[in-house]
Write an enzyme that holds these catalytic residues in place. Structure first.
Site, PDB file in Angstrom:
ATOM      1  N   LYS A  15       0.837  -1.207   0.000  1.00 30.24           N
ATOM      2  CA  LYS A  15       0.000   0.000   0.000  1.00 30.24           C
ATOM      3  C   LYS A  15       0.874   1.260   0.000  1.00 30.24           C
ATOM      4  CE  LYS A  15      -3.813  -2.479   2.189  1.00 30.24           C
ATOM      5  NZ  LYS A  15      -4.595  -2.795   3.384  1.00 30.24           N
ATOM      6  N   GLN A  72      -4.460  -1.923   9.605  1.00 34.98           N
ATOM      7  CA  GLN A  72      -4.424  -3.238   8.955  1.00 34.98           C
ATOM      8  C   GLN A  72      -4.997  -4.310   9.882  1.00 34.98           C
ATOM      9  OE1 GLN A  72      -3.593  -3.637   5.757  1.00 34.98           O
ATOM     10  NE2 GLN A  72      -3.909  -5.841   5.796  1.00 34.98           N
ATOM     11  N   ASP A 127     -10.970   2.602   4.272  1.00 37.38           N
ATOM     12  CA  ASP A 127     -11.256   1.167   4.196  1.00 37.38           C
ATOM     13  C   ASP A 127     -12.763   0.900   4.124  1.00 37.38           C
ATOM     14  OD1 ASP A 127      -9.264  -0.779   4.052  1.00 37.38           O
ATOM     15  OD2 ASP A 127      -8.681  -0.513   6.152  1.00 37.38           O
TER      16      ASP A 127
HETATM   17  N1  GUN Z   1      -6.912  -7.156   6.079  1.00 38.62           N
HETATM   18  C1  GUN Z   1      -7.331  -7.839   4.999  1.00 38.62           C
HETATM   19  N2  GUN Z   1      -7.906  -7.023   4.100  1.00 38.62           N
HETATM   20  C2  GUN Z   1      -7.857  -5.778   4.630  1.00 38.62           C
HETATM   21  C3  GUN Z   1      -8.289  -4.508   4.158  1.00 38.62           C
HETATM   22  O1  GUN Z   1      -8.866  -4.333   3.080  1.00 38.62           O
HETATM   23  N3  GUN Z   1      -8.045  -3.463   5.002  1.00 38.62           N
HETATM   24  C4  GUN Z   1      -7.436  -3.613   6.210  1.00 38.62           C
HETATM   25  N4  GUN Z   1      -7.267  -2.531   6.966  1.00 38.62           N
HETATM   26  N5  GUN Z   1      -7.036  -4.791   6.664  1.00 38.62           N
HETATM   27  C5  GUN Z   1      -7.237  -5.856   5.878  1.00 38.62           C
END
Ligand code: GUN
Length: 299
Positions: free
Chosen positions: A52, A96, A119
């Site tokens: 990211k 995350q 998110d």
């Molecule tokens: N863990 C797995 N997928 C995601 C996501 O799209 N966002 C976040 N913050 N954690 C994740």
């Protein structure tokens, strides 16, 4: 059979986003800024967060990575999120997941200001999405919708079967595919771990979205000819022939399914890169403040 090429499509979306960043700069505005919070040292989570950050660089965003130890207490994490909420320089926040067991995901999610919740996990954004109001839609479902749209996959009047009811993918996907829009306008069946005979449902499906996290679950005998198949799975399976010691496996058995379907997303190179592009897209919207400009939300 057409491959829904998420890699290629996401590169195109990233070019479009980079162009918008240049426009922001020439308008004298600041560049979008994403903050990512990583708790602990889970291998997959580290990989995702690093990707990211790299994506942000690629499109010209600023990013801040906050790394915290797995033993951080919940209040400190909540305070960290609050500090980012209050930081005017930062447009979007992600924490995350998964988080260590002693931390409440719900509390952390609800602490993020909805306007910065790129998110799309905050109940305000989920609620707004369900009602069809402007909202941040979580990255995987949004990425899938973009892919279907850009390949002009016809979904109106079709039967869509989703396997998996997670908060992050299956549940929002069921809302998006049912809503009055294109892509959308589907009759939706949401299958999950308590569904007795999943095959009986997938055999009826025009569109199958597999998001259960079981490598190779969906096989060719479970779909009808011409179905559209979206594979959300990315499980790490030990593989000594790979440099990293594992291979990424989807929920779909590509070999048997691809010979019957009309469209399919590969793994890797399908939904994964689209998810990453969707997060960038949400962060761009946060920087432009376009989703919430006419609506004031207090936290
Ligand atoms: N863990 C797995 N997928 C995601 C996501 O799209 N966002 C976040 N913050 N954690 C994740």
């Amino acid at each position: 059979m057409t491959i829904l090429d998420g890699k290629k499509t996401s590169e195109q979306i990233k070019l479009e986003i980079a162009g918008e960043v240049q426009q922001l700069i020439s308008d004298g505005r600041k560049v979008p800024h994403l903050a990512a919070v990583l708790v602990g040292s889970d291998g997959a989570s580290q990989t995702y967060v690093n990707s990211k950050v790299k994506d942000c660089e690629q499109v010209g965003f600023q990013s801040t990575l906050v790394r915290l130890g797995a033993d951080i207490n919940e209040n400190l994490l909540l305070q960290t999120v609050q500090d980012i909420n209050d930081n005017e320089e930062i447009d979007g926040i992600i924490v995350q997941l998964p988080l260590p067991d002693h931390i409440s995901v719900q509390k952390v999610t609800e602490r993020i200001r909805p306007e910065k919740d790129v998110d799309g996990f905050h109940p305000v954004n989920v609620g707004r999405m369900v009602k069809g109001l402007p909202a941040y839609i979580s990255a995987t479902p949004y990425g899938i919708m973009q892919l279907l749209e850009r390949y002009q996959v016809e979904t109106t009047g079709k039967h869509c079967v989703i396997i998996g009811r997670s908060d992050i993918v299956g549940t929002p996907m069921s809302i998006l595919m049912a809503r009055k829009a294109t892509p959308g306008n589907c009759t939706v069946t949401l299958c999950h771990s308590r569904t007795p005979d999943i095959k009986a449902h997938t055999l009826q499906a025009d569109v199958v979205i597999a998001a259960l996290g079981r490598p190779g679950f969906l096989t060719g005998d479970m779909i009808k000819d011409g179905a559209v198949v979206v594979d959300v799975g990315i499980t790490r399976v030990p593989d000594a022939t790979k440099k990293r010691g594992y291979a990424l496996k989807g929920d779909v058995d590509f070999e048997t399914v691809s010979s019957k379907c009309s469209f399919i997303t590969p793994v890797p190179g399908g939904v994964g890169p689209m998810t990453r592009a969707a997060l960038l897209w949400n962060t761009l919207q946060a920087a432009k403040n376009s989703f919430y400009q006419s609506v004031s939300i207090t936290d």
